[in-house]
Design an enzyme around this catalytic site. Structure first.
Site, PDB file in Angstrom:
ATOM      1  CG  ASP A 256      -0.043  -0.118   2.526  1.00 22.26           C
ATOM      2  OD1 ASP A 256       0.136  -1.271   2.970  1.00 22.26           O
ATOM      3  OD2 ASP A 256       0.477   0.888   3.040  1.00 22.26           O
ATOM      4  CG  ASP A 258       1.284   4.915   5.712  1.00 21.69           C
ATOM      5  OD1 ASP A 258       0.647   4.034   6.325  1.00 21.69           O
ATOM      6  OD2 ASP A 258       1.789   5.896   6.274  1.00 21.69           O
TER       7      ASP A 258
HETATM    8  N1  LIG Z   1       0.995   1.356   5.849  1.00 20.77           N
HETATM    9  C1  LIG Z   1       1.520   0.502   6.728  1.00 20.77           C
HETATM   10  N2  LIG Z   1       1.945   0.941   7.940  1.00 20.77           N
HETATM   11  C2  LIG Z   1       2.495   0.088   8.826  1.00 20.77           C
HETATM   12  N3  LIG Z   1       2.634  -1.215   8.599  1.00 20.77           N
HETATM   13  C3  LIG Z   1       2.220  -1.702   7.420  1.00 20.77           C
HETATM   14  N4  LIG Z   1       2.219  -2.938   6.911  1.00 20.77           N
HETATM   15  C4  LIG Z   1       1.687  -2.890   5.668  1.00 20.77           C
HETATM   16  N5  LIG Z   1       1.321  -1.628   5.367  1.00 20.77           N
HETATM   17  C5  LIG Z   1       1.645  -0.868   6.443  1.00 20.77           C
END
Ligand SMILES: Nc1ncnc2[nH]cnc12
Ligand SMILES: CSC[C@H]1O[C@H](OP(=O)(O)O)[C@H](O)[C@@H]1O
Length: 340
Positions: A256, A258
């Site tokens: 992703d 974030d």
């Molecule tokens: N955006 C994110 N923040 C923290 N841990 C994660 N693991 C996978 N995506 C994450």
């Protein structure tokens, strides 16, 4: 080495996203395996989100190990891996960081017990997997990153050292990952490029506390710090591995952007799991290639972390005659025969 014939092949049932198995079914499956293993096992894989078992390997034992720091996240399964290039069968330890049913939150992971239990069966090198958020446009979902630096944003609630309670020691951590293992991992990743695997050779991983994801302001701040990816798991795992003289490298898979990215949706668990599932086969091929490479004779010293053996002895600030009895007992468990 034991003969593989007659052992149950798990390839059909150990896919990371196979049907949901109940805790009872899992316990029953583990109970059917031998509870001891004769040989020493130098390499371990720690699986994270979406990687609770290693598909395609033969499970030959399930070890329940109790340590002075409590029980590990899951039983340690011993897997046999047949390396095609040299026709050798190697044993690998596998541990599921969040437990067999992903019931352990990032801040609850018993990292000291995990690392100590792995060391007690001979593990000297660890390949750790993690699902991470990307903090950089060019690190796209499903890309792999081999980080070489960490920024610690945990909040001090996780026990993070073996050296306390009457004994003080300090280990170097300037390079938190093992460059020797990283080199092998990068070569393997590149050998799979063009075949679905996209690899970023280096990167700084931000380790946040969680379990809530970051605020947008935090996410943007991490980008301004030069962060490449973010997770909740690399610490204290990497620190404890260093204290235990274990060579440690994490393989990150981006899932992703974030919450900093203007034109993509904010991270959700569904998004993380979706990308993990879609890329599970690449993750499996990647880890298989790494285990194949590490099994070759030329990497024997590296895998046994000969370059780290004995290094901790130089870090003690407390002379052994002044160690508290409890600390002495625990350190003798972690390093049998080191301190007489
Ligand atoms: N955006 C994110 N923040 C923290 N841990 C994660 N693991 C996978 N995506 C994450
Ligand atoms: C389910 S998203 C957050 C979760 O995913 C990562 O887990 P892991 O590193 O064990 O693969 C991240 O660190 C968080 O624990």
């Amino acid at each position: 080495m034991r003969c593989l014939s007659g052992l149950r092949q798990l390839s059909s049932i150990s896919k990371p996203f196979r049907r949901i198995e109940s805790p009872r079914q899992y316990a029953k499956r583990m109970a059917a395996l031998p509870t001891t293993y004769e040989g020493s096992v130098p390499i371990a894989v720690i699986g994270g989100t979406g990687l609770r078992e290693l598909p395609g390997f033969t499970q030959v034992a399930s070890l329940s190990i109790s340590t002075p720091w409590g029980e590990p996240s899951s039983p340690i399964t011993i897997l046999h891996h047949h390396c095609k290039h040299n026709d050798k069968v190697v044993a690998i330890a596998f541990l599921s960081r969040h437990g067999a049913h992903h019931q352990i939150a990032p801040h609850e992971v018993p990292a000291r017990a995990n690392i100590a239990a792995l060391r007690s069966i001979g593990v000297r090198s660890i390949i750790a997997f993690s699902a991470v958020g990307s903090l950089q446009e060019e690190i796209k979902p499903r890309d792999f990153v081999i980080p070489d630096q960490i920024i610690d944003r945990t909040k001090g609630v996780r026990p993070w050292t073996y050296f306390e309670g009457g004994v003080v020691a300090h280990v170097p951590f300037g390079d938190p990952f093992d460059e020797g293992i990283a080199k092998v991992v990068r070569e393997c990743g590149h050998s799979l490029e063009g075949d679905g695997v996209v690899l970023h050779d280096r990167g700084t991983i931000i380790c946040m506390e969680g379990p809530q994801f970051s605020t947008r302001a935090e996410s943007k701040m991490y980008r301004s710090w030069g962060g490449s990816v973010i997770n909740m798991s690399v610490l204290p795992e990497a620190k404890l591995a260093r204290e235990a003289e274990i060579a440690y490298q994490m393989i990150c898979m981006s899932t992703d952007y974030d919450c900093w990215h203007e034109s993509t949706a904010d991270v959700t668990v569904e998004m993380v799991m979706g990308h993990m599932k879609a890329n599970a086969d690449n993750a499996r091929r990647f880890v298989t290639a790494v285990l194949d490479a590490l099994a070759s004779d030329e990497h024997s010293d590296l895998v046994h972390a000969k370059h780290l053996a004995g290094s901790v002895k130089f870090g003690f600030s407390t002379s052994q005659s002044n160690w508290g009895p409890e600390a002495q007992k625990k350190l003798n468990w972690l390093f049998p025969g080191y301190f007489q």
